[in-house]
Design a protein around this motif. Structure first.
Motif, PDB file in Angstrom:
ATOM      1  N   ILE A   5      26.903  41.288  58.817  1.00 32.32           N
ATOM      2  CA  ILE A   5      26.669  41.814  57.045  1.00 32.32           C
ATOM      3  C   ILE A   5      24.802  41.919  57.136  1.00 32.32           C
ATOM      4  O   ILE A   5      24.531  40.836  57.352  1.00 32.32           O
ATOM      5  CB  ILE A   5      26.733  40.469  56.022  1.00 32.32           C
ATOM      6  CG1 ILE A   5      28.875  40.536  55.571  1.00 32.32           C
ATOM      7  CG2 ILE A   5      26.258  40.650  54.863  1.00 32.32           C
ATOM      8  CD1 ILE A   5      28.717  38.792  55.038  1.00 32.32           C
ATOM      9  N   ASP A   6      24.629  43.161  57.293  1.00 29.69           N
ATOM     10  CA  ASP A   6      23.420  43.411  57.094  1.00 29.69           C
ATOM     11  C   ASP A   6      22.942  43.236  55.556  1.00 29.69           C
ATOM     12  O   ASP A   6      23.857  43.670  54.545  1.00 29.69           O
ATOM     13  CB  ASP A   6      23.130  45.150  56.876  1.00 29.69           C
ATOM     14  CG  ASP A   6      23.241  44.909  59.039  1.00 29.69           C
ATOM     15  OD1 ASP A   6      23.303  44.059  59.307  1.00 29.69           O
ATOM     16  OD2 ASP A   6      24.090  45.797  59.704  1.00 29.69           O
ATOM     17  N   VAL A   7      21.983  42.827  55.051  1.00 28.36           N
ATOM     18  CA  VAL A   7      21.980  42.445  53.916  1.00 28.36           C
ATOM     19  C   VAL A   7      20.612  43.162  53.924  1.00 28.36           C
ATOM     20  O   VAL A   7      19.501  43.724  54.369  1.00 28.36           O
ATOM     21  CB  VAL A   7      20.701  41.081  53.962  1.00 28.36           C
ATOM     22  CG1 VAL A   7      20.362  40.585  52.335  1.00 28.36           C
ATOM     23  CG2 VAL A   7      21.753  39.751  54.399  1.00 28.36           C
ATOM     24  N   MET A   8      20.972  44.374  52.306  1.00 33.47           N
ATOM     25  CA  MET A   8      20.075  45.540  52.242  1.00 33.47           C
ATOM     26  C   MET A   8      19.213  45.082  51.231  1.00 33.47           C
ATOM     27  O   MET A   8      19.321  43.594  50.474  1.00 33.47           O
ATOM     28  CB  MET A   8      20.477  46.356  52.421  1.00 33.47           C
ATOM     29  CG  MET A   8      21.810  46.957  53.254  1.00 33.47           C
ATOM     30  SD  MET A   8      21.693  47.432  54.655  1.00 33.47           S
ATOM     31  CE  MET A   8      20.650  49.145  54.495  1.00 33.47           C
ATOM     32  N   GLU A   9      18.259  45.738  50.661  1.00 29.40           N
ATOM     33  CA  GLU A   9      17.050  45.580  49.388  1.00 29.40           C
ATOM     34  C   GLU A   9      18.791  45.135  48.077  1.00 29.40           C
ATOM     35  O   GLU A   9      17.943  44.451  47.238  1.00 29.40           O
ATOM     36  CB  GLU A   9      16.641  46.574  49.344  1.00 29.40           C
ATOM     37  CG  GLU A   9      15.896  46.748  50.478  1.00 29.40           C
ATOM     38  CD  GLU A   9      14.669  48.282  50.444  1.00 29.40           C
ATOM     39  OE1 GLU A   9      13.428  48.368  49.719  1.00 29.40           O
ATOM     40  OE2 GLU A   9      14.828  48.772  50.562  1.00 29.40           O
ATOM     41  N   SER A  10      19.444  46.209  48.258  1.00 31.25           N
ATOM     42  CA  SER A  10      20.432  45.774  46.416  1.00 31.25           C
ATOM     43  C   SER A  10      21.792  46.366  46.957  1.00 31.25           C
ATOM     44  O   SER A  10      22.787  45.629  46.171  1.00 31.25           O
ATOM     45  CB  SER A  10      19.841  46.901  45.301  1.00 31.25           C
ATOM     46  OG  SER A  10      21.121  48.056  46.090  1.00 31.25           O
ATOM     47  N   TYR A  11      22.293  45.869  48.216  1.00 30.70           N
ATOM     48  CA  TYR A  11      23.531  45.348  48.063  1.00 30.70           C
ATOM     49  C   TYR A  11      24.108  44.799  49.597  1.00 30.70           C
ATOM     50  O   TYR A  11      22.293  44.880  50.472  1.00 30.70           O
ATOM     51  CB  TYR A  11      24.636  46.967  48.663  1.00 30.70           C
ATOM     52  CG  TYR A  11      24.041  47.945  49.501  1.00 30.70           C
ATOM     53  CD1 TYR A  11      25.045  48.167  50.637  1.00 30.70           C
ATOM     54  CD2 TYR A  11      22.933  48.604  49.385  1.00 30.70           C
ATOM     55  CE1 TYR A  11      24.865  48.820  51.633  1.00 30.70           C
ATOM     56  CE2 TYR A  11      22.417  49.495  49.964  1.00 30.70           C
ATOM     57  CZ  TYR A  11      23.894  49.777  51.140  1.00 30.70           C
ATOM     58  OH  TYR A  11      23.179  50.766  52.091  1.00 30.70           O
ATOM     59  N   PHE A  12      25.175  44.149  50.107  1.00 27.46           N
ATOM     60  CA  PHE A  12      25.400  43.601  51.910  1.00 27.46           C
ATOM     61  C   PHE A  12      26.305  44.880  51.870  1.00 27.46           C
ATOM     62  O   PHE A  12      27.138  45.749  51.199  1.00 27.46           O
ATOM     63  CB  PHE A  12      25.979  42.464  51.461  1.00 27.46           C
ATOM     64  CG  PHE A  12      25.497  41.238  50.645  1.00 27.46           C
ATOM     65  CD1 PHE A  12      24.823  40.673  51.401  1.00 27.46           C
ATOM     66  CD2 PHE A  12      24.853  41.099  49.096  1.00 27.46           C
ATOM     67  CE1 PHE A  12      24.122  39.559  50.865  1.00 27.46           C
ATOM     68  CE2 PHE A  12      24.480  40.039  48.456  1.00 27.46           C
ATOM     69  CZ  PHE A  12      24.421  39.245  49.321  1.00 27.46           C
ATOM     70  N   ASP A  13      25.405  45.218  53.117  1.00 27.63           N
ATOM     71  CA  ASP A  13      26.604  45.905  54.164  1.00 27.63           C
ATOM     72  C   ASP A  13      27.182  45.631  55.654  1.00 27.63           C
ATOM     73  O   ASP A  13      27.098  44.718  55.803  1.00 27.63           O
ATOM     74  CB  ASP A  13      25.673  47.604  55.173  1.00 27.63           C
ATOM     75  CG  ASP A  13      26.215  48.370  55.275  1.00 27.63           C
ATOM     76  OD1 ASP A  13      26.786  48.032  56.650  1.00 27.63           O
ATOM     77  OD2 ASP A  13      26.262  49.893  54.371  1.00 27.63           O
TER      78      ASP A  13
END
Length: 462
Positions: free
Chosen positions: A74-82
């Motif tokens: 899980i890559d934690v992005m600025e406004s979502y989780f990839d």
């Protein structure tokens, strides 16, 4: 704006008054105060949003969490989780368990946030349970029992991985195994979606390639909780791979595209004839969509698969199915009372009173539109206004760029009750640009729907 009595009406009133013996007509009459009109000129509905030359934002990776076995990242992005789930390196159970465990590391507040949202959905569907959740549990078990074995294994793993120290259905702020299981069947068991879709074929776009847009409206939660856990989930499984835009932890399908460019999105319809809901011996239609994504390569093939299984689903839905060349709306009728299942395209005859001007665009809202199927368009303000607005905005558009497409999709003002295309419950707007093979989206934030939103680049669907 005061209400204005027309000249013709005034003459009739004056004539009526004279006939009643009033000599002075309306000389001494004072028009009473009636308040401001709620009518608005058409030109006040729209606003200008300029996306010309503005590329969607590519967000930065803030943090990366992985399961010990490498099956989930899980890559934690600025406004979502990839999210990436690797089914080539482990069993369905193992992948599900890895996903549940990794969510807890990436978003420690997940259970505390998600559990109240589940109960808000339950209470929206059932107002009189009084603490007895047996009917909900029965629905959940009915759908679970009809899943293919690999999906059951995956859910078993996920719920084992995500569950907290709580049992059954208990509104205590801790996500239990049963609550995490029910989460996967919210569209099937609790419903409550209001969506729209529009697709433009290559004959009318500047690139000569299709553009498809899907708007998901759902309950955001009392604190807009669902907006804090947007996710883009990459299901890596050889020729069964696909990308799903969904809330974190949801493995059913709301909006998704597979490696072949087959895009599916569901729109709740229900029953015009008030056919009683039943889940006995019924299958999850959202997992039916997932099966189609994993086993079909074209929009027609997927639409036909769903149509063949329509009578096994719990209630009527529309499913948008597009690929680079073709577009269909599978109108899935559960019973004959609501009509017959139809795979609608731009040549399908529409129900009486419904018009669509441009065959190069295909639209769907929360109603069937094919002639002979139940009509929740002509007498439903929310549906017919959205349908007509799409027709008005896109009909006749030629040489349509992706930037102009986005401008039209966001041109309604959001500060008046007339907004329909981006209602206050919009979770996401996802656009598939077939000229680039990439997805971009508006992901509604915790502050709610923005008048001039930012589009985010969600990457390739391959």
């Amino acid at each position: 704006m005061k209400r204005i009595v027309s000249a013709a009406a005034a003459l009739l009133l004056a004539a009526g008054a004279a006939g009643c013996g009033r000599k002075n007509g309306y000389v001494d009459f004072t028009v009473p105060e009636q308040g401001d009109s709620t009518l608005q000129p058409v030109d006040t509905i729209y606003m200008e949003n300029n996306y010309t030359g503005i590329a969607p934002t590519k967000e930065k990776v803030l943090n990366t969490l992985s399961s010990e076995d490498g099956l989930c990242r899980i890559d934690v992005m600025e406004s979502y989780f990839d999210v990436t789930l690797d089914y080539t390196a482990g069993s369905y159970y193992d992948v599900g368990a890895a996903y549940g465990r990794t969510i807890q590391k990436a978003f420690p507040e997940y259970g505390e946030l998600c559990e109240p949202y589940i109960y808000q959905n339950i209470k929206e569907a059932f107002s009189d349970l009084e603490g007895d959740y047996t009917p909900i549990e029965n629905r959940m078990k009915a759908f679970y029992s009809k899943l293919d074995k690999e999906y059951r294994d995956e859910l078993d793993g996920f719920t084992d991985g995500i569950k907290g120290e709580s049992e059954g259905f208990r509104e205590d702020g801790i996500l239990s195994r049963d609550e995490a299981m029910l989460m996967q069947f919210v569209p099937d068991a609790l419903r409550g979606t209001a969506c729209s879709v529009l697709t433009a074929d290559g004959e009318v776009t500047a690139t000569g390639e299709r553009i498809t847009c899907r708007v998901l409206e759902w309950m955001l939660g009392s604190d807009n909780q669902i907006c804090s856990c947007h996710a883009v989930v990459h299901m890596k499984n050889g020729d069964k791979s696909f990308v799903s835009v969904t809330p974190l932890g949801f493995m059913t399908i709301l909006t998704a595209v597979n490696d072949d460019g087959l895009m599916l999105g569901e729109l709740d319809v229900g029953s015009k004839k008030m056919v009683e809901y039943t889940c006995e011996d019924r299958k999850s239609y959202t997992y039916g969509m997932r099966y189609a994504l994993e086993h079909c390569t074209t929009a027609k093939e997927a639409a036909e698969y769903l149509a063949e299984n329509a009578s096994q689903y719990p209630y009527c839905v529309n499913v948008l199915a597009t690929d680079s060349k073709e577009a269909y709306v599978a109108e899935l009728c559960v019973t004959e009372e609501d009509g017959a299942t139809v795979i609608r395209d731009s040549s399908t005859e529409l129900t009486d009173g419904v018009e669509w001007d441009d065959p190069h665009y295909l639209c769907a809202v929360n109603s069937f539109a094919a002639k002979g199927n139940s009509d929740m368009l002509t007498n439903d303000e929310g549906n017919i206004v959205r349908w007509n607005r799409y027709n008005e905005l896109f009909g006749g558009q030629r040489g349509l760029t992706i930037d102009r497409f986005k401008e039209l999709m966001t041109c309604e003002k959001t500060d008046n009750y007339l907004v329909r295309m981006r209602g206050e419950g919009m979770v996401h707007m996802v656009i598939a640009d077939y000229s680039t093979g990439r997805l971009q989206a508006i992901l509604t934030g915790e502050d709610g729907v923005e008048p001039s939103p930012e589009f985010i680049d969600l990457g390739s669907w391959k």
